[in-house]
Design an enzyme around this catalytic site. Structure first.
Site, PDB file in Angstrom:
ATOM      1  N   TYR A  18       0.417  -1.166  -0.017  1.00  0.00           N
ATOM      2  CA  TYR A  18      -0.187   0.047   0.052  1.00  0.00           C
ATOM      3  C   TYR A  18       0.714   1.226  -0.021  1.00  0.00           C
ATOM      4  O   TYR A  18       0.174   2.773  -0.353  1.00  0.00           O
ATOM      5  CB  TYR A  18      -0.585  -0.289   0.914  1.00  0.00           C
ATOM      6  CG  TYR A  18      -2.231  -0.230   0.787  1.00  0.00           C
ATOM      7  CD1 TYR A  18      -2.646  -2.407   1.511  1.00  0.00           C
ATOM      8  CD2 TYR A  18      -3.099  -0.252  -0.377  1.00  0.00           C
ATOM      9  CE1 TYR A  18      -3.405  -2.533   1.203  1.00  0.00           C
ATOM     10  CE2 TYR A  18      -3.624  -0.596  -0.605  1.00  0.00           C
ATOM     11  CZ  TYR A  18      -4.406  -2.351   0.102  1.00  0.00           C
ATOM     12  OH  TYR A  18      -5.727  -3.331  -0.465  1.00  0.00           O
ATOM     13  N   ASP A  49      -9.244 -33.657   4.968  1.00  0.00           N
ATOM     14  CA  ASP A  49     -10.296 -34.343   3.819  1.00  0.00           C
ATOM     15  C   ASP A  49      -9.383 -35.588   3.412  1.00  0.00           C
ATOM     16  O   ASP A  49      -8.516 -35.368   2.697  1.00  0.00           O
ATOM     17  CB  ASP A  49     -11.344 -33.997   3.344  1.00  0.00           C
ATOM     18  CG  ASP A  49     -11.833 -32.748   3.465  1.00  0.00           C
ATOM     19  OD1 ASP A  49     -12.116 -31.499   2.253  1.00  0.00           O
ATOM     20  OD2 ASP A  49     -12.007 -32.562   4.907  1.00  0.00           O
TER      21      ASP A  49
END
Lengths: 462, 365
Positions: B133, B246
């Site tokens: 930024y 998973d």
């Protein structure tokens, strides 16, 4: 005199072109010999045009005699035949190129010659040589016991292949002298012609009434000079555009063209990345052949900076090769007459196809100048990045407490303080960036050899 | 609910821990003692880069930066004690200052080097977000800054944390852990916030039931900070680390990143990989063994199958025959399942039955 020579050259070129369709070579020699005769208080100027070498092999003078007799009226309206010159005058030519396959001599009243005809003739033959680079031209004046000889011999030539036509051999020699720091062998001494899109032309009614029929078209070819392809970061600046028109027999069309002179007003210069184009004055065109435009430059903001990036000034040559095809025109006299008609009505033809021709030329110029515009964008990227690189590097040097490091940097660039270091780094970065060299195999080095008899392209691998 | 607590629950884990500790002692001498990079070292390495640039310009040569190639498998080698690490003599990408295509990156690297130099010199810190930024026009995107910070870490051979540039972490941690940060801040991990399975475990008070335990998630592919945390826990506590992912190729890959590392960060493998990670679940063999309902199973896509094939070819799988078997089983059955599929058996099956039994009976590979 120029018109007569032009007509003779047209004849030679038509004959040679017919033979080239059979795959014969394009190299050889052309002699234009001029000498004065004074007799009966009327000074006469004699002219001999001789052609020799592979490009006119197969031409037989004897077989041509009937055609030549028919053509005399068209070719030489203000001249009359004269005996050929002393064979000794031809030795220098025949030694190089062999005995002439075609030799035509004529004579005209010297008082009928236009002023500065010598300069015009030279300019014309130079332009002819540009379009037909395979042919070496000798121009010899033997006037008032003074002998002046000019040789038009092309150093760097390039072949441009055409569909259904013999190839063009163009003079692409660049006369630009590179800067001193450019190493030998790192400057392209030629150019790279680019074939454009062929544009069919409709024949205006007034030309048809005169007997001009068939299919007429124009084939543009562009050539930027000097070539800076090997310097991808070098900024370029277009200074001039020169338009050369050529008849179907590859003989340059002389004389100013109003259409071409007014063309800049109809071009979108912004699309080309130019501030403007203006046609050079007619006075300047007299000896130059062709129509020349000067590119107007923007006010350079770089001049306000301490150091601005180098720019290579370039010129653009735009060849317009007229092409004509009519299956009902096959006699030599008809072909000659057709060409004369095309040239006579060229202005009307161009005006009749104004929109299409203007659009086609806009496209050719835009495509050629695209590279220049890309360079400007790349240059902007390099410039803004260079500022960050330099400011970051100098900041680190400035805020470092490591004296060894600081001194090493200052000593490298022979600077006394960070202010001098910043200036030295900036100059060096710009120089190495702008003159970055990437060899291109298609470019011509200065070590190129000349092969006047060879039909092959001469170029050196880099 | 869980069975009796006490020594039974942790007997297998304790045995595993003993085994792991033994391996750590044996290999301690062989393992690279992490090089301590002082702030002055960092500054010197940056100065060397700048001196290199100045030297090039003094010779009328265009400066170039050589970045080790962090995206090529050809540049990594596998060591079972470390994981994937960058090979010495790995190929480099050359960033030129005289080429319009690369000069912007050259400038971005120099700018970030300057930022790092100033941070290290002043012993202050900034986030990658701060850097972006402060000059959005130069960098264009956060991703650019992120990539360049890692490139600089690799180029200077300096750990990321030594550059004084932080990443905003995306991972979560909860459990029996308290620690004190470098600036003295005390962090208590007994409370935290959400990610689906993570939240499930928190809601079921898993850490209390299986205390002492710590749960951590990187919310998918882990960021460097999450990996550093896991590595720190191992280095400091030497406690067994189990992966619960998973039962799909993506989950397996995430687990491999924790255990063996990634190609992109292979230059920091020594400080990021945790080769002792064990695969607790959800195993493909669990799906059959527990008879997970068919409607909770999902067919493998072609992307899944390609990923699975690619994983099986990875160099670290040859030393994991049990993992290979599980992955080959997935290839054969052509199904995958999320951890949440266990809820199809019973809502609290994961925390009440599955995990406690897995830990009690050594159901890891």
């Amino acid at each position: 005199m120029l018109t007569e020579i032009q007509q003779v050259l047209r004849l030679v070129m038509i004959l040679a072109k017919q033979r080239r369709r059979c795959g014969l070579k394009t190299a050889g020699g052309l002699l234009v010999l001029l000498w004065t005769d004074t007799g009966d208080s009327v000074q006469s100027l004699n002219c001999t045009v001789a052609a020799a070498g592979p490009w006119c092999r197969g031409i037989q003078m004897k077989a041509l005699q009937p055609d030549l007799r028919d053509l005399e009226e068209i070719m030489l309206p203000c001249a009359w035949p004269c005996p050929p010159p002393d064979p000794e005058e031809l030795f220098a030519f025949t030694d190089l190129y062999g005995s002439p396959k075609l030799l035509l001599s004529f004579q005209m009243n010297a008082r009928l010659l236009r002023p500065e005809w010598c300069a015009r003739l030279e300019a014309f033959l130079h332009t002819f040589s540009v379009h037909n680079a395979g042919i070496n031209i000798q121009l010899r004046f033997s006037l008032n016991q003074q002998i002046v000889q000019r040789d038009f011999r092309v150093k760097t030539k390039s072949r441009v292949a055409l569909a259904n036509q013999p190839s063009l051999i163009l003079d692409v020699t660049s006369s630009t002298v590179p800067p001193d720091w450019v190493e030998t062998g790192r400057w392209c001494v030629g150019g790279h012609p680019v074939l454009g899109g062929r544009l069919p032309l409709s024949i205006p009614p007034e030309a048809m009434d005169q007997g001009l029929f068939g299919e007429l078209s124009v084939q543009p070819v562009t050539l930027l000079s000097p070539c800076v392809l090997q310097y991808p970061n070098l900024l370029t600046q277009l200074t001039h555009i020169k338009v050369l028109v050529c008849s179907p027999s590859n003989v340059p069309v002389t004389g100013p063209s109003t259409f071409l002179q007014n063309l800049p007003a109809h071009l979108d210069c912004r699309e080309l990345g130019l501030h403007g184009l203006r046609c050079s004055s007619f006075k300047d065109l007299v000896h130059s052949s062709g129509t020349v435009y000067t590119a107007e430059q923007e006010n350079c903001e770089d001049s306000e900076q301490e150091w601005s990036p180098p720019r290579a000034q370039q010129r653009l040559l735009l060849f317009l090769f007229l092409q004509h095809n009519d299956p009902f025109t096959c006699q030599l006299s008809d072909i000659m007459a057709t060409e004369v008609l095309i040239e006579r009505h060229l202005e009307a033809i161009l005006n009749n196809n104004r929109k299409a021709v203007t659009a086609a030329l806009q496209t050719e110029l835009r495509d050629t100048l695209k590279v220049q515009n890309h360079r400007k964008k790349d240059q902007e990227k390099l410039r803004s990045a260079a500022e960050v690189i330099l400011s970051s590097s100098i900041s680190i040097v400035s805020c470092s407490s490591n004296m060894d490091f600081r001194n090493a940097c200052l000593n490298c660039m022979k600077a006394r303080d960070t202010h001098e270091l910043s200036a030295a780094l900036r100059k060096s970065l710009w120089r190495v960036t702008s003159w970055k060299f990437i060899p291109k195999s298609k470019c011509y080095t200065t070590q190129m050899e000349e092969h006047p008899e060879s039909d092959e392209l001469t170029r050196a691998e880099i | 609910m869980m069975g009796c607590r006490g020594a039974d629950l942790f007997s297998e884990i304790d045995m595993l821990r003993s085994q792991l500790l033994h391996n750590v002692e044996v290999t301690a001498d062989c393992q690279r003692v992490e090089e301590e990079i002082s702030p002055q070292d960092v500054l010197t390495r940056i100065e060397n880069i700048i001196l290199g640039i100045v030297t090039s310009l003094s010779k009328d040569e265009a400066p170039v930066l050589a970045l080790p190639n962090r995206s090529s498998w050809a540049n990594v080698s596998f060591d079972s004690a470390i994981g994937l690490q960058m090979s010495s003599g790995s190929s480099v990408t050359t960033i030129r200052s005289d080429c319009a295509l690369s000069v912007a990156k050259f400038a971005q690297i120099l700018k970030i080097l300057l930022v790092i130099y100033r941070l290290v010199q002043s012993n202050s810190y900034a986030t990658k977000r701060d850097i972006y930024y402060n000059n959005t026009q130069l960098f264009g995107s956060q991703k650019t800054v992120d990539g360049i910070v890692d490139d600089i870490s690799c180029m200077l051979k300096v750990p990321r944390r030594s550059l004084h540039v932080f990443a905003t972490s995306k991972g979560l941690i909860s459990g029996d852990l308290c620690y004190i940060e470098e600036d003295g801040t005390r962090i208590d991990c007994h409370s935290s916030s959400a990610d689906a399975t993570f939240q499930r475990l928190l809601d079921d008070d898993f850490c209390t039931k299986l205390s002492p335990c710590i749960i951590i998630t990187g919310k998918g592919v882990p960021d460097v900070n999450s990996r550093l945390m896991v590595r720190k826990l191992w280095d400091t506590l030497h406690i067994p680390i189990f992966a619960l992912v998973d039962a799909d190729p993506h989950g397996i890959e995430i687990m491999c990143i924790y255990k063996y590392g990634s190609v992109a960060m292979s230059f920091e493998a020594h400080s990021l990989t945790v080769p002792s990670v064990m695969w607790l679940g959800l195993l493909p063999s669990d799906l059959q063994r527990l008879r997970v309902p068919a409607d909770a199973l999902i067919p493998l896509t072609s992307t899944d199958e390609n990923k699975l094939t690619s994983l099986l070819k990875r160099p670290y799988l040859t030393s994991q025959p049990d993992w290979q078997k599980e992955m080959e089983l997935m290839q054969q059955t052509k199904v995958k399942a999320e951890i949440q599929s266990l809820a199809a058996i019973a809502p609290d099956y994961l925390t009440s039955i599955y995990l406690p039994n897995k830990l009690r009976y050594g159901g890891w590979v």
